[in-house]
Design a protein around this motif. Structure first.
Motif, PDB file in Angstrom:
ATOM      1  N   SER A  50      -7.954  -0.408   5.176  1.00 29.75           N
ATOM      2  CA  SER A  50      -8.603   0.896   4.935  1.00 29.75           C
ATOM      3  C   SER A  50      -7.743   2.060   5.420  1.00 29.75           C
ATOM      4  CB  SER A  50      -9.973   0.952   5.611  1.00 29.75           C
ATOM      5  OG  SER A  50      -9.857   1.039   7.015  1.00 29.75           O
ATOM      6  N   LYS A  51      -6.712   1.757   6.227  1.00 28.21           N
ATOM      7  CA  LYS A  51      -5.813   2.825   6.684  1.00 28.21           C
ATOM      8  C   LYS A  51      -5.027   3.440   5.533  1.00 28.21           C
ATOM      9  CE  LYS A  51      -5.372   0.984  11.367  1.00 28.21           C
ATOM     10  NZ  LYS A  51      -4.505   0.302  12.348  1.00 28.21           N
ATOM     11  N   ALA A  52      -5.075   2.814   4.362  1.00 25.81           N
ATOM     12  CA  ALA A  52      -4.448   3.405   3.168  1.00 25.81           C
ATOM     13  C   ALA A  52      -5.151   4.696   2.779  1.00 25.81           C
ATOM     14  CB  ALA A  52      -4.480   2.411   2.010  1.00 25.81           C
ATOM     15  N   GLY A  53      -6.384   4.882   3.275  1.00 15.69           N
ATOM     16  CA  GLY A  53      -7.063   6.159   3.136  1.00 15.69           C
ATOM     17  C   GLY A  53      -7.660   6.439   1.771  1.00 15.69           C
ATOM     18  N   GLN A  54      -7.718   7.717   1.430  1.00 16.32           N
ATOM     19  CA  GLN A  54      -8.429   8.173   0.234  1.00 16.32           C
ATOM     20  C   GLN A  54      -7.883   7.602  -1.070  1.00 16.32           C
ATOM     21  OE1 GLN A  54     -11.316   9.825   0.717  1.00 16.32           O
ATOM     22  NE2 GLN A  54     -11.671   9.488  -1.477  1.00 16.32           N
ATOM     23  N   PRO A  55      -6.558   7.404  -1.218  1.00 16.89           N
ATOM     24  CA  PRO A  55      -6.090   6.781  -2.468  1.00 16.89           C
ATOM     25  C   PRO A  55      -6.727   5.416  -2.728  1.00 16.89           C
ATOM     26  CG  PRO A  55      -4.238   7.758  -1.310  1.00 16.89           C
ATOM     27  CD  PRO A  55      -5.422   7.842  -0.375  1.00 16.89           C
ATOM     28  N   LEU A  56      -6.945   4.640  -1.663  1.00 13.14           N
ATOM     29  CA  LEU A  56      -7.615   3.347  -1.810  1.00 13.14           C
ATOM     30  C   LEU A  56      -9.075   3.540  -2.206  1.00 13.14           C
ATOM     31  CD1 LEU A  56      -7.629   0.218  -1.463  1.00 13.14           C
ATOM     32  CD2 LEU A  56      -8.291   0.616   0.919  1.00 13.14           C
ATOM     33  N   MET A  64      -2.488  -3.102  -7.027  1.00 13.41           N
ATOM     34  CA  MET A  64      -3.643  -2.508  -6.354  1.00 13.41           C
ATOM     35  C   MET A  64      -4.781  -2.213  -7.328  1.00 13.41           C
ATOM     36  SD  MET A  64      -3.135  -2.750  -3.244  1.00 13.41           S
ATOM     37  CE  MET A  64      -4.670  -1.890  -2.821  1.00 13.41           C
ATOM     38  N   ASP A  65      -4.433  -2.000  -8.603  1.00 12.65           N
ATOM     39  CA  ASP A  65      -5.503  -1.803  -9.587  1.00 12.65           C
ATOM     40  C   ASP A  65      -6.302  -3.088  -9.757  1.00 12.65           C
ATOM     41  OD1 ASP A  65      -6.577   0.275 -11.454  1.00 12.65           O
ATOM     42  OD2 ASP A  65      -6.250  -1.339 -12.911  1.00 12.65           O
ATOM     43  N   GLU A  66      -5.604  -4.236  -9.680  1.00 15.67           N
ATOM     44  CA  GLU A  66      -6.314  -5.518  -9.743  1.00 15.67           C
ATOM     45  C   GLU A  66      -7.199  -5.699  -8.509  1.00 15.67           C
ATOM     46  OE1 GLU A  66      -5.604 -10.348 -10.206  1.00 15.67           O
ATOM     47  OE2 GLU A  66      -3.866  -9.001 -10.224  1.00 15.67           O
ATOM     48  N   VAL A  67      -6.671  -5.322  -7.340  1.00  9.02           N
ATOM     49  CA  VAL A  67      -7.463  -5.376  -6.104  1.00  9.02           C
ATOM     50  C   VAL A  67      -8.704  -4.504  -6.236  1.00  9.02           C
ATOM     51  CG1 VAL A  67      -7.503  -4.807  -3.639  1.00  9.02           C
ATOM     52  CG2 VAL A  67      -5.467  -5.879  -4.632  1.00  9.02           C
ATOM     53  N   GLY A  68      -8.497  -3.275  -6.739  1.00  8.11           N
ATOM     54  CA  GLY A  68      -9.614  -2.340  -6.896  1.00  8.11           C
ATOM     55  C   GLY A  68     -10.658  -2.841  -7.865  1.00  8.11           C
ATOM     56  N   GLU A  69     -10.204  -3.481  -8.932  1.00  9.44           N
ATOM     57  CA  GLU A  69     -11.152  -3.997  -9.921  1.00  9.44           C
ATOM     58  C   GLU A  69     -11.981  -5.143  -9.339  1.00  9.44           C
ATOM     59  OE1 GLU A  69     -11.626  -4.908 -14.563  1.00  9.44           O
ATOM     60  OE2 GLU A  69      -9.606  -5.160 -13.756  1.00  9.44           O
ATOM     61  N   LYS A  70     -11.323  -6.049  -8.624  1.00  5.10           N
ATOM     62  CA  LYS A  70     -12.046  -7.170  -8.032  1.00  5.10           C
ATOM     63  C   LYS A  70     -13.034  -6.674  -6.970  1.00  5.10           C
ATOM     64  CE  LYS A  70      -9.919 -10.891  -9.895  1.00  5.10           C
ATOM     65  NZ  LYS A  70      -9.031 -10.303 -10.890  1.00  5.10           N
ATOM     66  N   LEU A  71     -12.578  -5.760  -6.105  1.00  5.53           N
ATOM     67  CA  LEU A  71     -13.443  -5.268  -5.032  1.00  5.53           C
ATOM     68  C   LEU A  71     -14.538  -4.355  -5.578  1.00  5.53           C
ATOM     69  CD1 LEU A  71     -14.173  -5.015  -2.079  1.00  5.53           C
ATOM     70  CD2 LEU A  71     -12.330  -3.340  -1.801  1.00  5.53           C
ATOM     71  N   LEU A 112       0.824  -1.212   0.000  1.00  5.18           N
ATOM     72  CA  LEU A 112       0.000   0.000   0.000  1.00  5.18           C
ATOM     73  C   LEU A 112       0.857   1.260   0.000  1.00  5.18           C
ATOM     74  CD1 LEU A 112      -2.672  -1.281   2.522  1.00  5.18           C
ATOM     75  CD2 LEU A 112      -3.086  -0.739   0.119  1.00  5.18           C
ATOM     76  N   ASP A 113       1.945   1.244   0.758  1.00  4.70           N
ATOM     77  CA  ASP A 113       2.860   2.394   0.782  1.00  4.70           C
ATOM     78  C   ASP A 113       3.505   2.596  -0.586  1.00  4.70           C
ATOM     79  OD1 ASP A 113       2.294   2.927   3.433  1.00  4.70           O
ATOM     80  OD2 ASP A 113       4.122   1.976   4.218  1.00  4.70           O
ATOM     81  N   ALA A 114       3.907   1.484  -1.204  1.00  5.63           N
ATOM     82  CA  ALA A 114       4.511   1.560  -2.538  1.00  5.63           C
ATOM     83  C   ALA A 114       3.488   2.063  -3.560  1.00  5.63           C
ATOM     84  CB  ALA A 114       5.049   0.192  -2.944  1.00  5.63           C
ATOM     85  N   PHE A 115       2.258   1.613  -3.437  1.00  2.51           N
ATOM     86  CA  PHE A 115       1.167   2.063  -4.301  1.00  2.51           C
ATOM     87  C   PHE A 115       0.980   3.573  -4.183  1.00  2.51           C
ATOM     88  CE2 PHE A 115      -3.447   3.094  -3.602  1.00  2.51           C
ATOM     89  CZ  PHE A 115      -3.807   3.281  -4.941  1.00  2.51           C
ATOM     90  N   LYS A 116       0.945   4.072  -2.948  1.00  4.03           N
ATOM     91  CA  LYS A 116       0.719   5.509  -2.732  1.00  4.03           C
ATOM     92  C   LYS A 116       1.903   6.350  -3.213  1.00  4.03           C
ATOM     93  CE  LYS A 116      -0.612   5.055   1.654  1.00  4.03           C
ATOM     94  NZ  LYS A 116      -1.091   5.471   2.985  1.00  4.03           N
ATOM     95  N   SER A 117       3.102   5.749  -3.251  1.00  6.86           N
ATOM     96  CA  SER A 117       4.279   6.489  -3.715  1.00  6.86           C
ATOM     97  C   SER A 117       4.454   6.410  -5.235  1.00  6.86           C
ATOM     98  CB  SER A 117       5.540   5.975  -3.023  1.00  6.86           C
ATOM     99  OG  SER A 117       5.855   4.664  -3.472  1.00  6.86           O
ATOM    100  N   GLY A 118       3.574   5.640  -5.883  1.00  2.30           N
ATOM    101  CA  GLY A 118       3.600   5.578  -7.344  1.00  2.30           C
ATOM    102  C   GLY A 118       4.428   4.451  -7.924  1.00  2.30           C
ATOM    103  N   ASP A 119       4.879   3.512  -7.122  1.00  2.54           N
ATOM    104  CA  ASP A 119       5.631   2.350  -7.615  1.00  2.54           C
ATOM    105  C   ASP A 119       4.773   1.598  -8.641  1.00  2.54           C
ATOM    106  OD1 ASP A 119       8.016   0.300  -6.806  1.00  2.54           O
ATOM    107  OD2 ASP A 119       6.156  -0.798  -7.225  1.00  2.54           O
ATOM    108  N   ALA A 120       5.299   1.460  -9.860  1.00  2.00           N
ATOM    109  CA  ALA A 120       4.496   0.947 -10.975  1.00  2.00           C
ATOM    110  C   ALA A 120       3.931  -0.447 -10.720  1.00  2.00           C
ATOM    111  CB  ALA A 120       5.328   0.947 -12.258  1.00  2.00           C
ATOM    112  N   LEU A 121       4.758  -1.342 -10.187  1.00  2.00           N
ATOM    113  CA  LEU A 121       4.283  -2.704  -9.932  1.00  2.00           C
ATOM    114  C   LEU A 121       3.194  -2.707  -8.860  1.00  2.00           C
ATOM    115  CD1 LEU A 121       6.195  -5.979  -9.940  1.00  2.00           C
ATOM    116  CD2 LEU A 121       4.914  -5.435  -7.870  1.00  2.00           C
ATOM    117  N   ALA A 122       3.396  -1.939  -7.786  1.00  2.00           N
ATOM    118  CA  ALA A 122       2.399  -1.876  -6.715  1.00  2.00           C
ATOM    119  C   ALA A 122       1.099  -1.243  -7.206  1.00  2.00           C
ATOM    120  CB  ALA A 122       2.955  -1.085  -5.527  1.00  2.00           C
ATOM    121  N   VAL A 123       1.228  -0.252  -8.083  1.00  2.00           N
ATOM    122  CA  VAL A 123       0.033   0.387  -8.660  1.00  2.00           C
ATOM    123  C   VAL A 123      -0.763  -0.641  -9.463  1.00  2.00           C
ATOM    124  CG1 VAL A 123      -0.761   2.063 -10.385  1.00  2.00           C
ATOM    125  CG2 VAL A 123       0.918   2.744  -8.665  1.00  2.00           C
ATOM    126  N   ARG A 124      -0.052  -1.471 -10.218  1.00  2.00           N
ATOM    127  CA  ARG A 124      -0.725  -2.494 -11.024  1.00  2.00           C
ATOM    128  C   ARG A 124      -1.402  -3.542 -10.138  1.00  2.00           C
ATOM    129  NH1 ARG A 124       3.325  -3.858 -13.725  1.00  2.00           N
ATOM    130  NH2 ARG A 124       3.680  -6.044 -13.134  1.00  2.00           N
TER     131      ARG A 124
END
Length: 309
Positions: free
Chosen positions: A263-269, A233-240, A219-231
């Protein structure tokens, strides 16, 4: 008038004394004694309630009742089919607690009860129709319809985490099926997807240098823009988001509440979930607000108290 809200966990029992308008008078905890197949749990709950009534000098006639949330399926009669974390088999929880306390008692699944708490005094306060998803080690859920918990015939109402959202999945979920939402959107699911992505790709990622990956790292890597983590979390977001779109077509909620450690990832999630939810939701449900739970660990005691009101 007063009422009690009790949230039975695997380690502690959270207790709350409320006024019937929802004002929390006092909260406290007692240990969850699971010896001898959990036989002491309900007597201990009854004892702490009786002690609090005496301590506060409350007339029992002023107590509307006691509600209790249990980690396991509970039917509309307040009967637990089982509660493995408490070492219970079948148990008529509401009946036993009523007999032990002399008060009206109601029982519900802990995730459903937490949803009721958020609908009453939390992030969805005042809403009559709510879907709540708790993203923790697993994925829990609760559905409130017309102000009441949807328990279902077997107490399995609101088991959002075990909705099948990927028919091609071959790995098994803890429930024994495959392709459950929990395998993707839980903390353990996020780690599983991240490890899979790292194994299938050679791209650079801060996660490659993380010795023992946890959901927070992803989640931290996702919020910092790490490309792999973004990808990932995008799969997580699509499934959820897709799963929530299906549930919304059934419930038509006033609000969708996201709770649990993830949910502590906050608004970006939330933004990520909303993006995919809007893509899949029925037209009249697309603008349903998705919000972060606000009661934290107190959601269970609030919802348990609300059950008896």
């Amino acid at each position: 008038m007063y009422c009690f809200g009790i949230d039975v966990g695997g380690t502690t029992v959270k207790c709350g004394l409320f006024q019937t308008d929802g004002t929390l008078v006092e909260k406290w905890e007692i240990p969850t004694r699971k010896e001898n197949k959990g036989e002491y749990i309900l007597p201990d709950v009854a004892e702490t309630i009786q002690n609090k009534i005496s301590e506060k000098g409350i007339d029992k006639a002023e107590v509307a009742g006691v509600g209790v949330g249990i980690p396991g399926p509970i039917n509309a009669q307040g009967e637990a089919a089982c509660a493995v974390n408490l070492y219970w088999g079948f148990r008529p929880v509401a009946k036993e607690l009523s007999e032990l306390t002399g008060l009206t008692a109601k029982a519900g699944n802990d995730a459903n009860v937490a949803a009721l708490g958020e609908a009453w005094k939390g992030a969805a306060a005042g809403s009559q129709n709510v879907i709540m998803v708790t993203l923790g080690t697993g994925v829990g859920g609760g559905i409130i319809s017309d102000g009441r918990i949807v328990a279902g015939a077997h107490g399995a109402g609101g088991e959002i985490g075990h909705a099948n959202i990927c028919h091609e999945e071959t790995a098994a979920c803890n429930c024994g099926n495959s392709g459950c939402l929990e395998q993707y959107a839980s903390a353990t699911g996020i780690v599983r997807l991240a490890k899979k992505a790292l194994a299938e790709s050679s791209e650079d990622s801060v996660l490659r240098n993380t010795e023992s990956i946890e959901a927070k790292d992803v989640l931290d890597a996702f919020k910092s823009g790490d490309a792999l983590a973004v990808r990932v979390m995008d799969e997580v977001g699509e499934k959820l988001g897709g799963a929530l779109g299906i549930f919304a077509a059934v419930v038509d909620p006033d609000a969708i509440v996201i709770g649990g450690g993830v949910s502590k990832a906050g608004q970006p999630l939330i933004n990520l979930i909303e993006k995919h939810y809007k893509k899949y939701a029925f037209s009249l449900c697309k603008d349903t607000p998705i919000v972060i739970a606000s009661l934290g660990n107190d959601a269970g005691i609030y919802g348990a108290a609300k059950m008896v009101l």
